[in-house]
Design an enzyme around this catalytic site. Structure first.
Site, PDB file in Angstrom:
ATOM      1  N   GLY A 172     -16.606   1.048  -1.027  1.00 20.70           N
ATOM      2  CA  GLY A 172     -17.462   2.221  -0.833  1.00 20.70           C
ATOM      3  C   GLY A 172     -18.785   2.167  -1.562  1.00 20.70           C
ATOM      4  N   TYR A 198       0.838  -1.187   0.000  1.00 22.06           N
ATOM      5  CA  TYR A 198       0.000   0.000   0.000  1.00 22.06           C
ATOM      6  C   TYR A 198       0.878   1.243   0.000  1.00 22.06           C
ATOM      7  CZ  TYR A 198      -3.610  -3.339   1.552  1.00 22.06           C
ATOM      8  OH  TYR A 198      -4.459  -4.402   1.685  1.00 22.06           O
ATOM      9  N   HIS A 244       0.256 -11.930   1.277  1.00 18.94           N
ATOM     10  CA  HIS A 244      -0.730 -11.081   0.609  1.00 18.94           C
ATOM     11  C   HIS A 244      -1.363 -11.773  -0.603  1.00 18.94           C
ATOM     12  CE1 HIS A 244      -1.751  -6.549  -0.024  1.00 18.94           C
ATOM     13  NE2 HIS A 244      -2.804  -7.317  -0.167  1.00 18.94           N
ATOM     14  N   GLY A 304     -22.093   1.775   0.295  1.00 20.17           N
ATOM     15  CA  GLY A 304     -22.443   2.895   1.169  1.00 20.17           C
ATOM     16  C   GLY A 304     -23.408   3.866   0.520  1.00 20.17           C
TER      17      GLY A 304
END
Length: 385
Positions: free
Chosen positions: A264, A111, A179, A267
């Site tokens: 997201g 990241y 990962h 949402g």
């Protein structure tokens, strides 16, 4: 009696001033909590801020790992989620999450690369005795840049471990995930290396991301796994079908759903006109986030909103609540850069919805065809099943 009232008022004002001074000085979340906490007898709050007191346990036996019922995904604070606040604002929010009772924070070396671990270390290392940071290895990074290749050779895992310890400012990694599956390294070698790192006190627990049931069994036989992390939400339920959740239940391995609100989308704030930052967002490259797919899949969000309105819940809370009721060993890790969303996520734990109601929601969602794959072809190649 009048003297007692005067003293109480003075104490209240003194605490208010102290809290203001703490905020102005940029002090830690723990000192802020101390400054703003009031005796019940002298302060009645109209509305309590949302906090987490409940815990769940990932893994069992020597691999057991108690954490808060919801975790916090740090990724979007620096990586793949368009614009974000400056570092100081991110640190304040992470420390506020600690103050609200969250004890599991998730990051990874890829990241950024590296910037997310550095942020997590700066914000959270002082709380190392009350919270846990999970991070991940496997994606090859050379001179601070991702190559797109996997490298889980034992010697590389050891180097990644040391580098993550340094960036996170820790003496031991609480939870270290592979990962992505490395097809060039037998999973038994990976598990054996983690077993050694655990014996040496460099790692407490380990996990794997996006791997199949057979791989989980092979790895767990060498070194007990604490958690499997995979994408899981109402628009992506593959782990229910491919045996991953079944093997986790059988072997007593915890499960950590990432992107529990579908990046997201669930949402309700994303539509076909949403503009993503092409320099720092992976969503424009995902089939499911193309305008036509977004337009079609908004029907799912509408169902969640309808379900939530009848119960006083937002669609994000419905999404998280659905995951939480699936099993007591599932711990979602929603991420955010906003205090209001942190509050919203934690408030999910305040609601009680019956199993029958959740099944009714599932049946309504099943009638809607999901448009677009979750990953493009290149990203899907990195998934281990």
């Amino acid at each position: 009696m009048n003297n007692k009232k005067t003293l109480n008022r003075r104490n209240f004002l003194r605490q208010e001033i102290t809290a203001g001074a703490v905020i102005a000085s940029g002090a830690t979340a723990s000192s802020l909590m101390s400054a703003r906490s009031f005796p019940v007898s002298s302060q009645k709050s109209e509305k309590r801020e949302a906090t987490i007191s409940s815990t769940r346990t990932l893994g069992n036996g020597t691999a057991s790992f108690p954490v808060s019922s919801l975790g916090f995904g740090v990724m979007g604070m620096t990586y793949n989620r368009s614009q974000h606040p400056d570092k100081r604002a991110c640190i304040r929010l992470l420390q506020e999450a600690v103050a609200r009772g969250i004890t599991l924070f998730d990051t990874a070396s890829i990241y950024g690369p590296l910037t997310n671990e550095l942020l997590s270390g700066e914000a959270l290392s002082e709380f190392r005795h009350k919270i846990n940071i999970s991070t991940k290895f496997g994606h090859e990074i050379i001179d601070g840049k991702a190559t797109g290749r996997q490298d889980s050779r034992p010697e590389t895992i050891r180097r990644y471990c040391e580098d993550s310890l340094r960036r996170l400012r820790l003496e031991v990694l609480p939870l270290f995930y592979q990962h992505r599956f490395d097809p060039n390294v037998p999973v038994e070698d990976v598990a054996g290396t983690l077993s050694d790192l655990i014996k040496e006190g460099k790692v407490m627990h380990w996990g794997m991301c996006e791997v199949g049931a057979d791989t989980i069994r092979k790895a767990h036989a060498i070194c007990p796994l604490t958690a499997i992390q995979s994408e899981y939400h109402l628009m992506h339920r593959l782990v229910e079908e491919n045996g991953v959740l079944d093997v986790c239940k059988e072997l007593g391995i915890g499960f950590v759903p990432y992107s529990p609100i579908n990046r997201g989308f669930l949402g309700g704030a994303i539509n076909e006109y949403t503009v993503f930052d092409s320099q720092n967002d992976n969503r424009p490259g995902l089939p499911r986030f193309q305008p036509a797919a977004i337009r079609a899949n908004t029907r799912i969000v509408a169902e969640l909103q309808s379900f939530g309105r009848e119960r006083g819940m937002t669609s994000a809370q419905v999404s998280l609540g659905w995951l939480l009721q699936k099993a007591a060993w599932i711990v979602p890790i929603p991420g955010t850069t906003k205090l209001s969303h942190l509050e919203e996520n934690i408030r999910t734990l305040d609601f009680t919805v019956s199993r029958q109601e959740w099944e009714e929601l599932e049946n309504r969602i099943k009638t809607i065809s999901i448009v677009g794959e979750r990953y493009n072809t290149e990203q899907q190649k990195q998934v281990g099943f």
